[in-house]
Design a protein around this motif. Structure first.
Motif, PDB file in Angstrom:
ATOM      1  N   VAL A  18      -1.882  -8.022 -14.690  1.00  0.00           N
ATOM      2  CA  VAL A  18      -0.592  -8.482 -15.193  1.00  0.00           C
ATOM      3  C   VAL A  18      -0.210  -7.846 -16.524  1.00  0.00           C
ATOM      4  O   VAL A  18       0.947  -7.888 -16.923  1.00  0.00           O
ATOM      5  N   HIS A  19      -1.169  -7.241 -17.206  1.00  0.00           N
ATOM      6  CA  HIS A  19      -0.908  -6.649 -18.519  1.00  0.00           C
ATOM      7  C   HIS A  19      -0.474  -5.191 -18.381  1.00  0.00           C
ATOM      8  O   HIS A  19      -0.922  -4.481 -17.474  1.00  0.00           O
ATOM      9  N   ASP A  20       0.373  -4.745 -19.290  1.00  0.00           N
ATOM     10  CA  ASP A  20       0.861  -3.361 -19.252  1.00  0.00           C
ATOM     11  C   ASP A  20      -0.285  -2.357 -19.222  1.00  0.00           C
ATOM     12  O   ASP A  20      -0.224  -1.361 -18.502  1.00  0.00           O
ATOM     13  N   ARG A  21      -1.344  -2.634 -19.978  1.00  0.00           N
ATOM     14  CA  ARG A  21      -2.475  -1.699 -20.029  1.00  0.00           C
ATOM     15  C   ARG A  21      -3.171  -1.551 -18.675  1.00  0.00           C
ATOM     16  O   ARG A  21      -3.847  -0.571 -18.426  1.00  0.00           O
ATOM     17  N   GLU A  22      -2.988  -2.529 -17.791  1.00  0.00           N
ATOM     18  CA  GLU A  22      -3.625  -2.495 -16.469  1.00  0.00           C
ATOM     19  C   GLU A  22      -2.758  -1.827 -15.415  1.00  0.00           C
ATOM     20  O   GLU A  22      -3.230  -1.560 -14.311  1.00  0.00           O
ATOM     21  N   ARG A  23      -1.523  -1.538 -15.742  1.00  0.00           N
ATOM     22  CA  ARG A  23      -0.584  -1.032 -14.741  1.00  0.00           C
ATOM     23  C   ARG A  23      -0.456   0.491 -14.751  1.00  0.00           C
ATOM     24  O   ARG A  23       0.323   1.044 -13.991  1.00  0.00           O
ATOM     25  N   HIS A  24      -1.236   1.173 -15.598  1.00  0.00           N
ATOM     26  CA  HIS A  24      -1.095   2.625 -15.728  1.00  0.00           C
ATOM     27  C   HIS A  24      -2.092   3.419 -14.908  1.00  0.00           C
ATOM     28  O   HIS A  24      -1.820   4.563 -14.544  1.00  0.00           O
ATOM     29  N   ALA A  25      -3.236   2.835 -14.624  1.00  0.00           N
ATOM     30  CA  ALA A  25      -4.279   3.563 -13.885  1.00  0.00           C
ATOM     31  C   ALA A  25      -5.151   2.572 -13.129  1.00  0.00           C
ATOM     32  O   ALA A  25      -5.322   1.429 -13.564  1.00  0.00           O
ATOM     33  N   PRO A  26      -5.703   3.002 -12.015  1.00  0.00           N
ATOM     34  CA  PRO A  26      -6.614   2.118 -11.273  1.00  0.00           C
ATOM     35  C   PRO A  26      -7.829   1.740 -12.127  1.00  0.00           C
ATOM     36  O   PRO A  26      -8.248   2.497 -13.001  1.00  0.00           O
ATOM     37  N   GLN A  27      -8.363   0.565 -11.874  1.00  0.00           N
ATOM     38  CA  GLN A  27      -9.557   0.084 -12.552  1.00  0.00           C
ATOM     39  C   GLN A  27     -10.568  -0.361 -11.503  1.00  0.00           C
ATOM     40  O   GLN A  27     -10.199  -0.679 -10.371  1.00  0.00           O
ATOM     41  N   PRO A  28     -11.837  -0.379 -11.851  1.00  0.00           N
ATOM     42  CA  PRO A  28     -12.857  -0.739 -10.852  1.00  0.00           C
ATOM     43  C   PRO A  28     -12.836  -2.232 -10.530  1.00  0.00           C
ATOM     44  O   PRO A  28     -12.643  -3.075 -11.411  1.00  0.00           O
ATOM     45  N   LEU A  29     -13.028  -2.519  -9.270  1.00  0.00           N
ATOM     46  CA  LEU A  29     -13.249  -3.874  -8.782  1.00  0.00           C
ATOM     47  C   LEU A  29     -14.583  -3.875  -8.056  1.00  0.00           C
ATOM     48  O   LEU A  29     -14.954  -2.880  -7.424  1.00  0.00           O
ATOM     49  N   ILE A  30     -15.295  -4.980  -8.129  1.00  0.00           N
ATOM     50  CA  ILE A  30     -16.583  -5.109  -7.450  1.00  0.00           C
ATOM     51  C   ILE A  30     -16.485  -6.264  -6.458  1.00  0.00           C
ATOM     52  O   ILE A  30     -16.121  -7.379  -6.831  1.00  0.00           O
ATOM     53  N   PHE A  31     -16.837  -5.973  -5.200  1.00  0.00           N
ATOM     54  CA  PHE A  31     -16.772  -6.968  -4.133  1.00  0.00           C
ATOM     55  C   PHE A  31     -18.168  -7.311  -3.638  1.00  0.00           C
ATOM     56  O   PHE A  31     -18.982  -6.422  -3.386  1.00  0.00           O
ATOM     57  N   ASP A  32     -18.412  -8.592  -3.470  1.00  0.00           N
ATOM     58  CA  ASP A  32     -19.551  -9.102  -2.718  1.00  0.00           C
ATOM     59  C   ASP A  32     -18.947  -9.874  -1.550  1.00  0.00           C
ATOM     60  O   ASP A  32     -18.149 -10.804  -1.760  1.00  0.00           O
ATOM     61  N   ILE A  33     -19.325  -9.493  -0.339  1.00  0.00           N
ATOM     62  CA  ILE A  33     -18.686 -10.049   0.855  1.00  0.00           C
ATOM     63  C   ILE A  33     -19.756 -10.537   1.824  1.00  0.00           C
ATOM     64  O   ILE A  33     -20.712  -9.811   2.121  1.00  0.00           O
ATOM     65  N   ARG A  34     -19.590 -11.764   2.296  1.00  0.00           N
ATOM     66  CA  ARG A  34     -20.466 -12.348   3.314  1.00  0.00           C
ATOM     67  C   ARG A  34     -19.582 -12.718   4.499  1.00  0.00           C
ATOM     68  O   ARG A  34     -18.615 -13.468   4.345  1.00  0.00           O
ATOM     69  N   MET A  35     -19.910 -12.190   5.677  1.00  0.00           N
ATOM     70  CA  MET A  35     -19.095 -12.376   6.864  1.00  0.00           C
ATOM     71  C   MET A  35     -19.898 -13.097   7.948  1.00  0.00           C
ATOM     72  O   MET A  35     -20.976 -12.639   8.319  1.00  0.00           O
TER      73      MET A  35
END
Length: 120
Positions: A18-35
């Motif tokens: 939501v912040h302007d600094r976050e809207r200029h370039a992709p940032q890393p996300l980390i997922f842990d998924i249990r299916m």
């Protein structure tokens, strides 16, 4: 029967925040998924076509996320859980989505959700 197929520490870069600094370039996300998925057929046939293919899940999520520009991790988590349930036949999904670079004084922030069933 509660079989689980999991993916831990899946890193996918995304334009999110939501912040302007976050809207200029992709940032890393980390997922842990249990299916939740019945593995008995795959175990019996020893065939990938009968399994929940975790590589296919991870590639599909990366492709999907590359096309998004959500503001909230809550929205992205919901959409990813729905994608896994509808496209891969999982009966339930527990998904943890972390933003490791969001706060300078925290290792990560994010959300954990559970959708679908984890019972028999």
């Amino acid at each position: 029967m509660t079989d689980i197929v999991f993916i831990e520490g899946l890193r996918i870069d995304a334009l999110i925040g939501v912040h302007d600094r976050e809207r200029h370039a992709p940032q890393p996300l980390i997922f842990d998924i249990r299916m939740h998925f019945d593995n008995r057929i795959a175990a019996s046939s020893d065939t990938l076509a009968d399994a929940l293919d975790y590589e296919a899940v991870s590639l599909r999520l990366a492709d999907y996320i590359a096309q998004t520009e959500f503001m909230l991790v809550e929205t992205l988590a919901e959409c990813c859980a729905d994608l896994i349930l509808t496209e891969f036949g999982a009966k339930g999904v527990r998904l943890k989505l972390g933003k490791p670079d969001a706060l300078a004084n925290a290792s990560a922030v994010g959300v954990e959700i559970q959708r679908g069933s984890f019972g028999p």
